[in-house]
Design an enzyme around this catalytic site. Sequence first.
Site: not given
Length: 407
Positions: A114, A157, A207, A248, A239, A30, A293, A82, A326
Amino acid sequence: MKATGIDALAFAGPRGYVEMAELAQARGVDPAKYLSGLGQQRMAIATPCEDTVTMAVEAGARALQQFDVDPAEIGTLIVGTETGVDHSKPVAVYVHELLGLDTRCRTFETKHACYGAMAGLTASMDWIASGRARGRKALVIASDIARYGLNTPGEPTQGAGAVALVVAEQPRLLRFDPMRIGDYTRQVMDFWRPLYSKYAFADGHYSIRCYLEALAGARADALAGRESVFDELAACLYHVPFVRMAWKAHHRHFELAADDTLDPEHHETWQRFEHSYRQRVEPWLSLNAEIGNIYTGSLFLALIDLLRQADATLEGQPISLFSYGSGCGATYCIAEVVNGAVAWHAQLDPAEHLAARRRLTIGQYESLMHQTEHADRAESLDPSSYDLKGGLYYVGTAEHQRRYARR
Ligand code: HMG
């Protein structure tokens, strides 16, 4: 203590992008999941001729030119990435040559997922504060290509791009408070990329939890027992692996500042949170939504978005920045928008680059992903076959040496 911070800022990215709605359709998902569940509109995609070096050079050159910084003034060059191009040779040394920097310029690459560019930024500010810079400036470049692979949960992402920051005394854009920079480190297996893989592996939902724990840890270190300045913050930058993650993060940030758990049933508090998100976070996420990202540069992309829209009321105001890498490492800090920063809108704004990008079909995107797998070993690559011209490109590896050329 010397006042240090960001004196110049510029973005550069690849020429191609994918529409998230089309990707969702192709994956039988969707479209609302990618567009509102993750908050992404488009995703920048690099061809084999656009790599971490070419994007870093383009962003670095733009930051120096647009803000009138003489390359001879740069005494430290750090590339945070990275997605390096060699196990030994740093991306930074290619960038050093291609930007024509002085041989006395200390040059290296940092890697911590990151977090690499924030590590470079804080190291540069320490270098200046120590007096070792002797009046010179640092150039810190975040450059990455996020690849999770086709048909993986991480696929929507992805993204690619570079952000260059000139770090200096008496900066023109953002001044950091050295007493309000806090750190956090913990060994976690939330996202990693083994030496044999071009694609990242992620324990995606874990994560997100690691990111939020790191936010709490780094903020506590920055405050070190002092009062929260949350209510005074004019903007909160995070970030941004995908736009919804910033929601979030702000949710957690709000709870930490209130020292309470947010309950949607408590309408008044929930409305205060939503208002805070709409005022302090949401307006600065449009570039992240367009580009995806870009790992080390994602936080600084939100900063560009803030400064390209800032009006004089933002000058002199404090903002927060949270960098997460991470693995994991994080920094939370408070900085102040410098008086006069709004005069640099035009120099910062990547709108022209975005308008000139080309939409890729899902077939073209998938083909580029396959071609990129072999690009490191390709003897000769022709940028014109990807309709690229007028820039610096990776043109292949001959005698085990990467070659770059302007076309
Ligand atoms: P997933 O399992 O495919 O998606 O993985 P989901 O089921 O969690 O859905 C995502 C959101 O869409 C959810 O929203 C759903 O409710 C919503 P939430 O509840 O979380 O707010 N949704 C919908 N909304 C509207 N209409 C619909 C619909 N369906 C679902 N029909 C995940 C998502 C992000 C885990 C995955 O893409 C992934 O693994 N990404 C890579 C890892 C990542 O980005 N982690 C972020 C934190 S770690 C970090 O930031 C570091 C990093 O940048 C690397 C570095 O440091 O180098 C990644």
